[in-house]
Design an enzyme around this catalytic site. Structure first.
Site, mmCIF file in Angstrom:
data_model
loop_
_atom_site.group_PDB
_atom_site.id
_atom_site.type_symbol
_atom_site.label_atom_id
_atom_site.label_comp_id
_atom_site.label_asym_id
_atom_site.label_seq_id
_atom_site.Cartn_x
_atom_site.Cartn_y
_atom_site.Cartn_z
ATOM 1 N N SER A 61 -53.837 37.336 5.867
ATOM 2 C CA SER A 61 -54.938 37.746 4.992
ATOM 3 C C SER A 61 -54.658 37.403 3.526
ATOM 4 O O SER A 61 -53.494 37.305 3.110
ATOM 5 C CB SER A 61 -55.180 39.253 5.133
ATOM 6 O OG SER A 61 -55.411 39.575 6.483
HETATM 7 N N1 SAM Z 1 -52.195 41.292 8.613
HETATM 8 C C1 SAM Z 1 -51.835 40.023 9.176
HETATM 9 C C2 SAM Z 1 -50.941 39.254 8.264
HETATM 10 O O1 SAM Z 1 -50.564 39.772 7.201
HETATM 11 O O2 SAM Z 1 -50.588 38.129 8.624
HETATM 12 C C3 SAM Z 1 -53.048 39.223 9.491
HETATM 13 C C4 SAM Z 1 -53.649 39.610 10.766
HETATM 14 S S1 SAM Z 1 -54.845 38.476 11.373
HETATM 15 C C5 SAM Z 1 -56.125 38.524 10.183
HETATM 16 C C6 SAM Z 1 -55.463 39.482 12.715
HETATM 17 C C7 SAM Z 1 -54.502 39.573 13.879
HETATM 18 O O3 SAM Z 1 -55.049 40.513 14.812
HETATM 19 C C8 SAM Z 1 -54.295 38.278 14.655
HETATM 20 O O4 SAM Z 1 -52.944 37.954 14.710
HETATM 21 C C9 SAM Z 1 -54.853 38.592 16.048
HETATM 22 O O5 SAM Z 1 -54.177 37.942 17.090
HETATM 23 C C10 SAM Z 1 -54.663 40.098 16.105
HETATM 24 N N2 SAM Z 1 -55.488 40.813 17.096
HETATM 25 C C11 SAM Z 1 -56.788 40.638 17.409
HETATM 26 N N3 SAM Z 1 -57.160 41.526 18.348
HETATM 27 C C12 SAM Z 1 -56.055 42.291 18.635
HETATM 28 C C13 SAM Z 1 -55.788 43.377 19.515
HETATM 29 N N4 SAM Z 1 -56.715 43.891 20.316
HETATM 30 N N5 SAM Z 1 -54.542 43.892 19.523
HETATM 31 C C14 SAM Z 1 -53.562 43.402 18.729
HETATM 32 N N6 SAM Z 1 -53.753 42.381 17.884
HETATM 33 C C15 SAM Z 1 -54.983 41.833 17.828
#
Ligand code: SAM
Length: 214
Positions: A61
């Site tokens: 993000s």
């Molecule tokens: N905060 C993170 C960073 O600093 O890099 C960015 C996260 S990214 C925007 C969103 C993440 O949520 C992705 O890696 C995706 O695979 C994960 N995600 C989506 N649905 C999910 C779920 N049900 N459980 C766990 N992770 C999930």
């Protein structure tokens, strides 16, 4: 330019100028080497005012988004926090700087592995990792003072809300799969109190209480 200087400029121009005042958040963002959470080819862009790709169609993000979501959780040294969507692990590191312990769940195992290696190399010992559907939460370690969802959800996942402490806060982007509203959800007398904050765009939260995988 040295990474430490880039980090200072990032915090001054993108975080403090946009009215983030929480000292814990500012100190953590000055300290955590964000470039170590992206591929080496992107190190020079790691402190820019935008998200970056981290593989598997996911993103780290934008720094401001990490700051504002963390500030809205109102965490302290004794807080236990659950993060859904480990991604690169950068947000996890920011939480680990501020809180007693962080429980983080990621559904894509390749991302979880990269994040865990980066965070272990940096010496964090207050983070627990799990691979799976984060919309189900992590009941064994509940309740949590704060729950952070770093992907866009169609609605507030009931199971996650049930794992929040009384008086605790959840920060979650809610909306469609391409545009959401960052929302703070408080637990007051067991009930949800929602505060919509501003529009945002996150990758979708995929899981039983999220979007279905296509
Ligand atoms: N905060 C993170 C960073 O600093 O890099 C960015 C996260 S990214 C925007 C969103 C993440 O949520 C992705 O890696 C995706 O695979 C994960 N995600 C989506 N649905 C999910 C779920 N049900 N459980 C766990 N992770 C999930």
């Amino acid at each position: 330019m040295e990474f430490e200087k880039k980090r200072r400029l990032m915090v001054e121009n993108q975080i403090i100028k946009r009215r983030i005042t929480d000292k814990g958040v500012i100190e953590a963002m000055l300290k955590v080497p964000r470039h170590l959470f992206v591929e080496e080819a992107m190190w020079e862009s790691a402190y820019g005012d935008f998200p970056l790709p981290i593989g598997d169609g996911q993103t780290i993000s934008q720094p401001y988004m990490v700051a504002v979501m963390t500030e809205k959780l109102e965490l302290g040294k004794d807080s236990r926090v659950l993060e859904i969507g480990t991604g690169s692990g950068y947000q996890t590191a920011i939480l680990a700087e501020i809180c007693e312990c962080v429980f983080t769940v990621e559904r894509i195992s390749a991302l979880e592995k990269k994040a865990r290696i980066a965070l272990e190399k940096l010496g964090y010992i207050n983070i627990a990792f799990k691979i799976g559907d984060g919309t189900l939460g992590w009941s064994e370690s509940a309740p949590y003072d704060g729950i952070l969802i770093t992907a866009g959800a169609p609605r507030i996942p009931e199971l996650l809300f049930s794992q929040l402490k009384e008086g605790g806060r959840m920060v979650i982007p809610i909306g469609s799969s391409y545009s959401q509203v960052l929302t703070v959800v408080r637990k007051r007398k067991g009930k949800m109190v929602e505060e919509p904050c501003f529009g945002c765009t996150f990758v979708p939260l995929i899981g039983r209480e999220g979007w279905s995988e296509e």
